[in-house]
Design a protein around this motif. Structure first.
Motif, PDB file in Angstrom:
ATOM      1  N   ASP A 231       0.800  -1.225   0.000  1.00  0.00           N
ATOM      2  CA  ASP A 231       0.000   0.000   0.000  1.00  0.00           C
ATOM      3  C   ASP A 231       0.832   1.274   0.000  1.00  0.00           C
ATOM      4  O   ASP A 231       0.288   2.369  -0.007  1.00  0.00           O
ATOM      5  N   GLY A 232       2.158   1.144   0.014  1.00  0.00           N
ATOM      6  CA  GLY A 232       3.009   2.319  -0.041  1.00  0.00           C
ATOM      7  C   GLY A 232       3.337   2.918   1.304  1.00  0.00           C
ATOM      8  O   GLY A 232       4.079   3.909   1.376  1.00  0.00           O
ATOM      9  N   PHE A 233       2.812   2.342   2.394  1.00  0.00           N
ATOM     10  CA  PHE A 233       3.094   2.874   3.725  1.00  0.00           C
ATOM     11  C   PHE A 233       3.519   1.777   4.702  1.00  0.00           C
ATOM     12  O   PHE A 233       4.588   1.844   5.282  1.00  0.00           O
ATOM     13  N   TRP A 234       2.680   0.753   4.860  1.00  0.00           N
ATOM     14  CA  TRP A 234       3.001  -0.316   5.801  1.00  0.00           C
ATOM     15  C   TRP A 234       4.074  -1.220   5.204  1.00  0.00           C
ATOM     16  O   TRP A 234       3.865  -1.836   4.173  1.00  0.00           O
ATOM     17  N   LEU A 235       5.223  -1.294   5.892  1.00  0.00           N
ATOM     18  CA  LEU A 235       6.346  -2.088   5.410  1.00  0.00           C
ATOM     19  C   LEU A 235       6.387  -3.441   6.107  1.00  0.00           C
ATOM     20  O   LEU A 235       6.312  -3.511   7.335  1.00  0.00           O
ATOM     21  N   ASP A 236       6.524  -4.493   5.332  1.00  0.00           N
ATOM     22  CA  ASP A 236       6.733  -5.831   5.872  1.00  0.00           C
ATOM     23  C   ASP A 236       8.229  -6.005   6.093  1.00  0.00           C
ATOM     24  O   ASP A 236       8.995  -6.155   5.141  1.00  0.00           O
ATOM     25  N   ARG A 237       8.642  -5.988   7.365  1.00  0.00           N
ATOM     26  CA  ARG A 237      10.049  -6.161   7.721  1.00  0.00           C
ATOM     27  C   ARG A 237      10.274  -7.500   8.413  1.00  0.00           C
ATOM     28  O   ARG A 237      11.219  -7.655   9.199  1.00  0.00           O
ATOM     29  N   SER A 238       9.423  -8.459   8.124  1.00  0.00           N
ATOM     30  CA  SER A 238       9.518  -9.748   8.810  1.00  0.00           C
ATOM     31  C   SER A 238      10.787 -10.516   8.453  1.00  0.00           C
ATOM     32  O   SER A 238      11.252 -11.359   9.222  1.00  0.00           O
ATOM     33  N   GLN A 239      11.362 -10.239   7.283  1.00  0.00           N
ATOM     34  CA  GLN A 239      12.611 -10.886   6.891  1.00  0.00           C
ATOM     35  C   GLN A 239      13.773 -10.069   7.439  1.00  0.00           C
ATOM     36  O   GLN A 239      14.098  -8.999   6.926  1.00  0.00           O
ATOM     37  N   LYS A 240      14.405 -10.553   8.488  1.00  0.00           N
ATOM     38  CA  LYS A 240      15.453  -9.799   9.179  1.00  0.00           C
ATOM     39  C   LYS A 240      16.863 -10.106   8.668  1.00  0.00           C
ATOM     40  O   LYS A 240      17.836  -9.514   9.123  1.00  0.00           O
ATOM     41  N   GLU A 241      16.990 -11.038   7.754  1.00  0.00           N
ATOM     42  CA  GLU A 241      18.315 -11.388   7.237  1.00  0.00           C
ATOM     43  C   GLU A 241      18.970 -10.177   6.585  1.00  0.00           C
ATOM     44  O   GLU A 241      18.321  -9.409   5.869  1.00  0.00           O
ATOM     45  N   ILE A 242      20.260  -9.986   6.856  1.00  0.00           N
ATOM     46  CA  ILE A 242      20.995  -8.893   6.227  1.00  0.00           C
ATOM     47  C   ILE A 242      21.107  -9.162   4.732  1.00  0.00           C
ATOM     48  O   ILE A 242      21.538 -10.230   4.307  1.00  0.00           O
ATOM     49  N   PHE A 243      20.715  -8.193   3.929  1.00  0.00           N
ATOM     50  CA  PHE A 243      20.725  -8.344   2.471  1.00  0.00           C
ATOM     51  C   PHE A 243      22.107  -8.021   1.904  1.00  0.00           C
ATOM     52  O   PHE A 243      22.659  -8.781   1.110  1.00  0.00           O
ATOM     53  N   ILE A 244      22.672  -6.882   2.286  1.00  0.00           N
ATOM     54  CA  ILE A 244      24.044  -6.530   1.922  1.00  0.00           C
ATOM     55  C   ILE A 244      24.764  -6.205   3.221  1.00  0.00           C
ATOM     56  O   ILE A 244      24.384  -5.283   3.938  1.00  0.00           O
ATOM     57  N   SER A 245      25.799  -6.974   3.513  1.00  0.00           N
ATOM     58  CA  SER A 245      26.448  -6.890   4.821  1.00  0.00           C
ATOM     59  C   SER A 245      27.748  -6.111   4.759  1.00  0.00           C
ATOM     60  O   SER A 245      28.426  -6.066   3.735  1.00  0.00           O
ATOM     61  N   ALA A 246      28.083  -5.483   5.877  1.00  0.00           N
ATOM     62  CA  ALA A 246      29.390  -4.847   6.041  1.00  0.00           C
ATOM     63  C   ALA A 246      30.416  -5.926   6.368  1.00  0.00           C
ATOM     64  O   ALA A 246      30.163  -6.810   7.190  1.00  0.00           O
ATOM     65  N   SER A 247      31.569  -5.854   5.732  1.00  0.00           N
ATOM     66  CA  SER A 247      32.581  -6.893   5.953  1.00  0.00           C
ATOM     67  C   SER A 247      33.161  -6.827   7.361  1.00  0.00           C
ATOM     68  O   SER A 247      33.550  -7.852   7.925  1.00  0.00           O
ATOM     69  N   GLN A 248      33.265  -5.603   7.918  1.00  0.00           N
ATOM     70  CA  GLN A 248      33.862  -5.351   9.232  1.00  0.00           C
ATOM     71  C   GLN A 248      35.301  -5.845   9.312  1.00  0.00           C
ATOM     72  O   GLN A 248      35.820  -6.118  10.400  1.00  0.00           O
ATOM     73  N   GLN A 249      35.933  -5.957   8.144  1.00  0.00           N
ATOM     74  CA  GLN A 249      37.340  -6.330   8.068  1.00  0.00           C
ATOM     75  C   GLN A 249      38.193  -5.064   8.014  1.00  0.00           C
ATOM     76  O   GLN A 249      37.982  -4.219   7.141  1.00  0.00           O
ATOM     77  N   PRO A 250      39.153  -4.879   8.927  1.00  0.00           N
ATOM     78  CA  PRO A 250      39.964  -3.655   8.942  1.00  0.00           C
ATOM     79  C   PRO A 250      40.592  -3.365   7.583  1.00  0.00           C
ATOM     80  O   PRO A 250      41.216  -4.233   6.980  1.00  0.00           O
ATOM     81  N   GLY A 251      40.382  -2.143   7.110  1.00  0.00           N
ATOM     82  CA  GLY A 251      40.957  -1.716   5.844  1.00  0.00           C
ATOM     83  C   GLY A 251      40.165  -2.061   4.617  1.00  0.00           C
ATOM     84  O   GLY A 251      40.450  -1.540   3.525  1.00  0.00           O
ATOM     85  N   ALA A 252      39.163  -2.934   4.724  1.00  0.00           N
ATOM     86  CA  ALA A 252      38.354  -3.295   3.557  1.00  0.00           C
ATOM     87  C   ALA A 252      37.496  -2.112   3.131  1.00  0.00           C
ATOM     88  O   ALA A 252      37.026  -1.327   3.969  1.00  0.00           O
ATOM     89  N   TRP A 253      37.266  -1.982   1.829  1.00  0.00           N
ATOM     90  CA  TRP A 253      36.518  -0.827   1.333  1.00  0.00           C
ATOM     91  C   TRP A 253      35.105  -0.788   1.909  1.00  0.00           C
ATOM     92  O   TRP A 253      34.519   0.289   2.080  1.00  0.00           O
TER      93      TRP A 253
END
Length: 423
Positions: A231-253
């Motif tokens: 409907d353009g307002f109510w968001l279904d956020r039931s899928q909590k899996e990270i879609f694009i993750s931060a590497s959290q590796q020191p120095g990685a872009w």
């Protein structure tokens, strides 16, 4: 900023922040991979440098009835530009026929620093995704990032956005927990019409805050998740899996601080291209060494039914000349995808049973299902019907009816479409 595909010019365009203080710049590409920074006649590739940008959105609206508003730029400037303290300041809207020469439209109501805009093609309204803050336990408790929402058919109405904004999205107990936060905060929310749904990227803040990030010499961590809306307002956020993750590796872009591009994604053949920014930080600044990255996904690849089984749709109605049934699926060599057509009462339409269906085996984002010698399903137009799909050893992603033998869905494609797949 934003990344888009201009079908008329047959070129990808990337609008990006050239450092926090240097304005907005343009890069172009023919294939969306290798980029050039054109000289726009000014000795640089800068397209806008009037205020210090803090958050920007460039929106491409090729269907705009006003050619002068084919491009829309939203800018929320950095706090240092204001003589008075505070976390809420106005945003500014500009429009352009070409994405290079901009005209001021209006200032908006006051908003937080990571606000953005998007256009909902289903409702024909411009939407304001507003950074705000919420206190869950009273005025003396910590504040948490959240979002407010405003929408209007006219961009000029954004001048009065503060009077019409409402609460929209907050974090919940299901959001990711880290050593810095009990639940990841809502850092940004962007959305776009994709096929027949509103697709959203929700950016989650996982800490640490700016002060600690600078002390540690690491970027604060934000990661990207998916949400959907009908409907353009109510968001279904039931899928909590990270879609694009931060590497959290020191120095990685992409060590941390990931943010999606305005427009979210581009349909490129059998894939979706997601552009996003990431930071590697430095010993003294969490906001150093920024880059733009590209993630790809199978077209319609957000979710699938895997394995073997049947699925019955809800009641469907189509209008127009929707003659042909298409699926996006992948099977093993021994697997298949078939279908049968049912009338409004749940009875199989003669000649269109699963035994009449010519099944599909293989891997395709766009393949037609036919029945015996027949392909034409135009008898379904303006009637109620259902479809039952039979999947054997497969991954079933999506289906649609098309009026084209090539399988064009005639749905929406976020920031453009390149070379659509055909059956």
């Amino acid at each position: 900023g934003g990344v888009l595909y201009d079908a008329e010019e047959e070129v990808f365009k990337m609008f990006y922040m050239a450092n926090w203080t240097n304005g907005l710049a343009l890069a172009t590409s023919r294939v969306g991979i290798h980029w050039e920074k054109p000289d726009l006649g000014t000795g640089s590739n800068l397209v806008w440098k009037q205020l210090q940008p803090d958050s920007t959105t460039v929106w491409f609206n090729p269907e705009s009835p006003d050619p002068a508003q084919r491009y829309v730029l939203f800018v929320r400037t950095g706090d240092s530009k204001y003589p008075t303290p505070g976390i809420y300041h106005p945003g500014y809207l500009y429009t352009s026929p070409d994405g290079i020469d901009w005209s001021f439209l209006c200032a908006t109501g006051d908003v937080g620093d990571r606000s953005s805009i998007f256009y909902n093609a289903f409702t024909g309204k411009w939407c304001y995704s507003i950074r705000s803050y919420i206190q869950y336990e009273g005025k003396n408790s910590p504040t948490f990032r959240a979002r407010k929402f405003f929408q209007s058919e006219s961009l000029s109405d954004f001048a009065n956005s503060a009077a019409g904004e409402v609460w929209w999205v907050t974090s919940d107990e299901g959001d990711k927990k880290t050593e810095y936060v009990n639940a990841a905060e809502i850092y940004s929310v962007d959305a776009i019409a994709y096929e027949s749904i509103l697709l959203s990227i929700v950016e989650l803040f996982e800490g640490p805050d700016n002060t600690l990030s600078n002390q540690l010499g690491i970027p604060k961590v934000t990661e990207l998740t998916l949400a959907f809306s009908r409907d353009g307002f109510w968001l279904d956020r039931s899928q909590k899996e990270i879609f694009i993750s931060a590497s959290q590796q020191p120095g990685a872009w992409d060590q941390g601080y990931l943010s999606p591009a305005g427009g979210i994604c581009i349909t490129v053949g059998d894939q979706l291209y997601f552009y996003y920014s990431g930071f590697a930080a430095s010993d003294s600044s969490a906001y150093a060494r920024a880059s733009v990255g590209l993630a790809t996904l199978r077209r319609d690849g957000f979710v699938s039914l895997d394995g073997s089984g049947t699925v019955l749709t809800g009641k469907l109605t189509v209008s127009g000349d929707r003659r042909y049934l298409f699926v996006n699926a992948k099977t093993t060599e021994a697997g298949s995808v078939k279908a049968e057509i049912l009338d409004a009462d749940g009875n199989v339409v003669p000649g269109y049973s699963v035994n009449d269906c010519v099944g599909f085996t293989g891997d395709s984002t766009c393949t037609m299902l036919s029945f015996g010698e027949g392909k034409d399903l135009s008898f379904l137009n303006d009637t109620d019907f259902r479809i039952r799909f039979y999947v054997e050893e497969g991954e079933f992603y999506s289906f649609w009816l098309s009026d084209e033998l090539g399988g064009e869905s005639n749905g929406y494609h976020p920031a453009g479409m390149v070379a659509p797949p055909t059956a």
